[in-house]
Design a protein around this motif. Sequence first.
Motif, PDB file in Angstrom:
ATOM      1  N   LEU A 157       3.307  19.201   2.740  1.00  0.00           N
ATOM      2  CA  LEU A 157       3.159  17.744   2.904  1.00  0.00           C
ATOM      3  C   LEU A 157       2.781  17.014   1.605  1.00  0.00           C
ATOM      4  O   LEU A 157       3.406  16.012   1.256  1.00  0.00           O
ATOM      5  CB  LEU A 157       2.115  17.508   4.014  1.00  0.00           C
ATOM      6  N   PRO A 158       1.783  17.440   0.840  1.00  0.00           N
ATOM      7  CA  PRO A 158       1.393  16.655  -0.350  1.00  0.00           C
ATOM      8  C   PRO A 158       2.470  16.725  -1.433  1.00  0.00           C
ATOM      9  O   PRO A 158       3.035  17.786  -1.689  1.00  0.00           O
ATOM     10  CB  PRO A 158       0.110  17.346  -0.831  1.00  0.00           C
ATOM     11  N   PRO A 159       2.780  15.604  -2.083  1.00  0.00           N
ATOM     12  CA  PRO A 159       3.811  15.592  -3.129  1.00  0.00           C
ATOM     13  C   PRO A 159       3.443  16.538  -4.286  1.00  0.00           C
ATOM     14  O   PRO A 159       2.374  16.409  -4.886  1.00  0.00           O
ATOM     15  CB  PRO A 159       3.816  14.133  -3.603  1.00  0.00           C
ATOM     16  N   SER A 160       4.347  17.474  -4.583  1.00  0.00           N
ATOM     17  CA  SER A 160       4.021  18.540  -5.536  1.00  0.00           C
ATOM     18  C   SER A 160       3.866  18.031  -6.966  1.00  0.00           C
ATOM     19  O   SER A 160       3.188  18.666  -7.778  1.00  0.00           O
ATOM     20  CB  SER A 160       5.093  19.629  -5.496  1.00  0.00           C
ATOM     21  N   LYS A 161       4.471  16.885  -7.295  1.00  0.00           N
ATOM     22  CA  LYS A 161       4.339  16.328  -8.652  1.00  0.00           C
ATOM     23  C   LYS A 161       3.289  15.215  -8.713  1.00  0.00           C
ATOM     24  O   LYS A 161       3.119  14.590  -9.770  1.00  0.00           O
ATOM     25  CB  LYS A 161       5.691  15.792  -9.129  1.00  0.00           C
ATOM     26  N   HIS A 162       2.646  14.937  -7.590  1.00  0.00           N
ATOM     27  CA  HIS A 162       1.542  13.972  -7.559  1.00  0.00           C
ATOM     28  C   HIS A 162       1.943  12.580  -8.039  1.00  0.00           C
ATOM     29  O   HIS A 162       1.175  11.898  -8.728  1.00  0.00           O
ATOM     30  CB  HIS A 162       0.358  14.502  -8.374  1.00  0.00           C
ATOM     31  N   VAL A 163       3.159  12.168  -7.657  1.00  0.00           N
ATOM     32  CA  VAL A 163       3.691  10.874  -8.086  1.00  0.00           C
ATOM     33  C   VAL A 163       4.007  10.011  -6.868  1.00  0.00           C
ATOM     34  O   VAL A 163       4.437  10.520  -5.831  1.00  0.00           O
ATOM     35  CB  VAL A 163       4.978  11.078  -8.928  1.00  0.00           C
ATOM     36  N   ALA A 185      -2.784   3.614  -1.155  1.00  0.00           N
ATOM     37  CA  ALA A 185      -4.137   4.104  -0.875  1.00  0.00           C
ATOM     38  C   ALA A 185      -4.067   5.416  -0.098  1.00  0.00           C
ATOM     39  O   ALA A 185      -4.787   6.383  -0.407  1.00  0.00           O
ATOM     40  CB  ALA A 185      -4.934   3.050  -0.102  1.00  0.00           C
ATOM     41  N   ILE A 186      -3.185   5.480   0.893  1.00  0.00           N
ATOM     42  CA  ILE A 186      -3.002   6.720   1.663  1.00  0.00           C
ATOM     43  C   ILE A 186      -2.444   7.813   0.750  1.00  0.00           C
ATOM     44  O   ILE A 186      -2.884   8.967   0.772  1.00  0.00           O
ATOM     45  CB  ILE A 186      -2.087   6.456   2.879  1.00  0.00           C
ATOM     46  N   SER A 187      -1.465   7.440  -0.078  1.00  0.00           N
ATOM     47  CA  SER A 187      -0.830   8.395  -0.997  1.00  0.00           C
ATOM     48  C   SER A 187      -1.850   9.028  -1.938  1.00  0.00           C
ATOM     49  O   SER A 187      -1.867  10.251  -2.143  1.00  0.00           O
ATOM     50  CB  SER A 187       0.250   7.657  -1.797  1.00  0.00           C
ATOM     51  N   GLN A 188      -2.717   8.199  -2.509  1.00  0.00           N
ATOM     52  CA  GLN A 188      -3.691   8.709  -3.477  1.00  0.00           C
ATOM     53  C   GLN A 188      -4.872   9.405  -2.812  1.00  0.00           C
ATOM     54  O   GLN A 188      -5.294  10.481  -3.242  1.00  0.00           O
ATOM     55  CB  GLN A 188      -4.242   7.544  -4.327  1.00  0.00           C
ATOM     56  N   LYS A 209      -7.085   5.672  -8.032  1.00  0.00           N
ATOM     57  CA  LYS A 209      -7.138   7.088  -8.390  1.00  0.00           C
ATOM     58  C   LYS A 209      -6.091   7.502  -9.418  1.00  0.00           C
ATOM     59  O   LYS A 209      -6.068   8.668  -9.830  1.00  0.00           O
ATOM     60  CB  LYS A 209      -6.936   7.944  -7.131  1.00  0.00           C
ATOM     61  N   HIS A 210      -5.208   6.584  -9.834  1.00  0.00           N
ATOM     62  CA  HIS A 210      -4.094   6.964 -10.707  1.00  0.00           C
ATOM     63  C   HIS A 210      -4.536   7.104 -12.164  1.00  0.00           C
ATOM     64  O   HIS A 210      -5.424   6.405 -12.630  1.00  0.00           O
ATOM     65  CB  HIS A 210      -2.951   5.963 -10.601  1.00  0.00           C
ATOM     66  N   GLU A 211      -3.852   8.028 -12.841  1.00  0.00           N
ATOM     67  CA  GLU A 211      -4.059   8.254 -14.272  1.00  0.00           C
ATOM     68  C   GLU A 211      -2.910   7.659 -15.078  1.00  0.00           C
ATOM     69  O   GLU A 211      -2.957   7.609 -16.305  1.00  0.00           O
ATOM     70  CB  GLU A 211      -4.155   9.760 -14.532  1.00  0.00           C
ATOM     71  N   SER A 212      -1.862   7.237 -14.399  1.00  0.00           N
ATOM     72  CA  SER A 212      -0.715   6.607 -15.048  1.00  0.00           C
ATOM     73  C   SER A 212      -0.162   5.544 -14.114  1.00  0.00           C
ATOM     74  O   SER A 212      -0.027   5.772 -12.908  1.00  0.00           O
ATOM     75  CB  SER A 212       0.367   7.662 -15.353  1.00  0.00           C
TER      76      SER A 212
END
Lengths: 173, 173
Positions: B34-40, B82-85, B152-155
């Motif tokens: 379920l969680p996006p493997s590239k965190h994007v 917000a849900i994504s992060q 929560k984003h770094e980019s």
Amino acid sequence: MARPSPYGRAMSVTDEYLKNNEEYAKAFSGPLPLPPSKHVAVVACMDARLDVYRVLGLSDGEAHVIRNAGGVVTDDEIRSLAISQRLLGTREIILIHHTDCGMLTFTDDEFKRAIQEETGIKPEWAAESFGDLAEDVRQSLRRIEASPFVTKHESLRGFVFDVATGKLDEVTL
Amino acid sequence: MARPSPYGRAMSVTDEYLKNNEEYAKAFSGPLPLPPSKHVAVVACMDARLDVYRVLGLSDGEAHVIRNAGGVVTDDEIRSLAISQRLLGTREIILIHHTDCGMLTFTDDEFKRAIQEETGIKPEWAAESFGDLAEDVRQSLRRIEASPFVTKHESLRGFVFDVATGKLDEVTL
């Protein structure tokens, strides 16, 4: 207007994707017309495993694709669908939820409480979590049917995408 | 709960797409996590010519894809991000608008007036039309930066996709 990015990172995934885009552009042939050639609008979950173009066999230029957490219908999907139908001529709507959805794993109350505890502010919007996939597809179908602004479609159907098999299963009202 | 569809149509585009899905499922191998493997997380316009997975070279399971009319940031994109992060661990955000966008072709006032004249009801939401692509990308970047719920984003980077060349051009704040 230029100002330095507040985010420092040597090589981000975004940079990798930009390199992919350079390759994509080399083989690109455009431009296609603005209105969707198949007159379809899709509303789907943002889930990473749901590649809507591949799942439905969409070619470039055929259909609008609207996506959010859950594939739920809120004011922003009504806005997008109203623009899609009234200005760009779409006449069919396809809703797609999916199995193993993150929206099944929490409640609005606990999600908003966690944000409030961390930031001091409780979101004024609903998180739109749900406990039953088919029931939420029906909820989305009904929200569209109840909207005075999305009225031009000749077809409105909802589906659950199975992330284990790749298949779409229809949900009827 | 079953009731007959109010929409009659011999063979819709939706039916064609369901046939495509049968082919898709034959070659499908799943399920992925379920969680996006590239965190994007990507926020893009719903435009039919913007096949986000191909434009960025995304593979299944890598990134959330959020889309609406214009690729603008409203409460529903803040909800989805917000849900994504917070629940699914994404740490980069990519915003994509595009050239030849329908949102450049009308004003909120005239769109809402047309709806009011036809239905008697004026939408209570903004249509989010805009007159300048880069300016609206900056507007979306700033709405995210101003949100207390998406932190929560770094980019965080914004782009305009050129529907004639297939290329992404970055917009800086």
